[in-house]
Write a protein that holds these residues in place. Structure first.
Motif, PDB file in Angstrom:
ATOM      1  N   ILE A 180      52.543  29.628  47.320  1.00 17.57           N
ATOM      2  CA  ILE A 180      52.076  30.801  46.565  1.00 17.57           C
ATOM      3  C   ILE A 180      50.567  30.683  46.408  1.00 17.57           C
ATOM      4  N   TYR A 181      49.874  31.744  46.745  1.00 15.27           N
ATOM      5  CA  TYR A 181      48.415  31.780  46.641  1.00 15.27           C
ATOM      6  C   TYR A 181      48.011  32.824  45.618  1.00 15.27           C
ATOM      7  N   THR A 182      47.195  32.394  44.650  1.00 16.97           N
ATOM      8  CA  THR A 182      46.683  33.303  43.630  1.00 16.97           C
ATOM      9  C   THR A 182      45.182  33.463  43.841  1.00 16.97           C
ATOM     10  N   PRO A 183      44.741  34.579  44.384  1.00 20.01           N
ATOM     11  CA  PRO A 183      43.294  34.758  44.628  1.00 20.01           C
ATOM     12  C   PRO A 183      42.516  34.913  43.320  1.00 20.01           C
ATOM     13  N   VAL A 184      41.369  34.269  43.244  1.00 21.99           N
ATOM     14  CA  VAL A 184      40.472  34.352  42.081  1.00 21.99           C
ATOM     15  C   VAL A 184      39.099  34.765  42.586  1.00 21.99           C
ATOM     16  N   TYR A 185      38.593  35.882  42.074  1.00 20.34           N
ATOM     17  CA  TYR A 185      37.302  36.389  42.516  1.00 20.34           C
ATOM     18  C   TYR A 185      36.190  35.884  41.609  1.00 20.34           C
ATOM     19  N   SER A 186      34.984  36.046  42.052  1.00 20.40           N
ATOM     20  CA  SER A 186      33.830  35.500  41.336  1.00 20.40           C
ATOM     21  C   SER A 186      33.621  36.156  39.976  1.00 20.40           C
ATOM     22  N   ASN A 190      41.837  37.783  38.107  1.00 25.67           N
ATOM     23  CA  ASN A 190      42.912  37.170  38.883  1.00 25.67           C
ATOM     24  C   ASN A 190      43.828  38.252  39.446  1.00 25.67           C
ATOM     25  N   GLN A 191      44.126  38.125  40.709  1.00 22.62           N
ATOM     26  CA  GLN A 191      45.039  39.060  41.356  1.00 22.62           C
ATOM     27  C   GLN A 191      46.474  38.521  41.309  1.00 22.62           C
ATOM     28  N   ALA A 192      47.417  39.345  41.692  1.00 27.40           N
ATOM     29  CA  ALA A 192      48.817  38.932  41.692  1.00 27.40           C
ATOM     30  C   ALA A 192      49.045  37.848  42.748  1.00 27.40           C
ATOM     31  N   PRO A 193      49.957  36.911  42.478  1.00 25.16           N
ATOM     32  CA  PRO A 193      50.244  35.850  43.463  1.00 25.16           C
ATOM     33  C   PRO A 193      50.748  36.442  44.775  1.00 25.16           C
TER      34      PRO A 193
END
Length: 203
Positions: A180-186, A190-193
Motif C-alpha cells: 500500500i502506497y500513501t502519497p504525501v505532497y510537499s 495526504n492522498q488516499a492509499p
C-alpha cells in the motif's frame, strides 16, 4: 658496515626466491591431454550413480543413446515418446522411399518412350514426374525431421537436467509482493492509499 649487510640480505633473498621457484616447478601437476580428459568424461557417463546428472552429461548420454538422458533425469515416460518419434519418422521415410523408387523407374521408362507399370498406364508423363518429385521431397524432409528430432531429444535432456538443479526455494533473489502506497505532497496533503506491487531485488 651497512653496505656489506645490504648485499648479504639481497643475495640471500635471491637464493630463497630461486629455491622456492624450483620447488614450485618440481611439484607442478602433470598436464592432462584433451584425449585423456575426453575419455575420462565418456567413462564417467557409465558410472552408476544416484546423484543428479549435470546438464552436460545429460546431453552426452542422449547423444550416445537417445532417451538415456531422459531416463537418468527420472523422466522414464519420455523414453517411449523418443523411440516412438524415431519409429514414426522411419516409417514415413520408408513409405516415401518406396514410392520414389517406383515412380523413378516409371519416369525413366517414360523418358525412353515406354510404360512399365500397369497401374500407371492411364497416368500422363507429367503426373509421373510430379509424383516422383513429390515423394523424393518428402523423403528428404523425413531425413531432416530425423536430425531435428535427434537434436530435440538432446535439448530436452539438457533442460530437464538444468531444471532438476534449479533453485525453487522461497528465498529467491527477486520477490514481488503486494503493498500500500500513501502519497504525501510537499504542501502536507495526504492522498488516499493506493494499492501497488513491490519488487524486491537482493544483490
Amino acid at each position: 658496515m651497512l653496505k656489506p649487510l645490504f648485499f648479504a640480505i639481497l643475495l640471500g633473498s635471491s637464493v630463497l626466491c630461486f629455491a622456492q621457484n624450483k620447488d614450485t616447478a618440481s611439484v607442478e601437476k602433470p598436464k592432462i591431454s584433451i584425449k585423456q580428459r575426453l575419455n575420462s568424461d565418456i567413462f564417467s557417463l557409465f558410472k552408476d550413480s544416484t546423484e543428479l546428472q549435470s546438464p552436460r552429461k545429460a546431453v552426452l548420454r542422449s547423444a550416445i543413446i537417445p532417451g538415456w538422458g531422459q531416463a537418468r533425469n527420472g523422466k522414464w515416460w519420455k523414453v517411449p515418446l523418443v523411440y516412438g518419434g524415431f519409429v514414426g519418422i522411419g516409417l514415413v521415410y520408408d513409405f516415401n522411399q518406396r514410392f520414389y523408387k517406383e515412380f523413378l523407374g516409371e519416369s525413366q521408362a517414360r523418358s525412353e518412350g515406354r510404360k512399365e507399370l500397369e497401374q500407371y498406364l492411364n497416368a500422363s508423363d507429367l503426373q509421373i514426374y510430379s509424383a516422383k518429385d513429390f515423394y523424393r521431397r518428402n523423403r528428404d524432409l523425413s531425413i531432416l525431421a530425423f536430425v531435428g528430432f535427434y537434436g530435440i531429444n538432446m535439448i530436452d535432456a539438457y533442460i530437464d537436467a538444468r531444471l532438476a538443479t534449479f533453485d525453487v526455494d522461497d528465498d529467491l533473489a527477486i520477490k514481488i509482493s503486494p503493498s500500500i502506497y500513501t502519497p504525501v505532497y510537499s504542501f502536507g496533503i495526504n492522498q488516499a492509499p493506493v494499492p501497488m506491487l513491490k519488487l524486491t531485488i537482493k544483490l
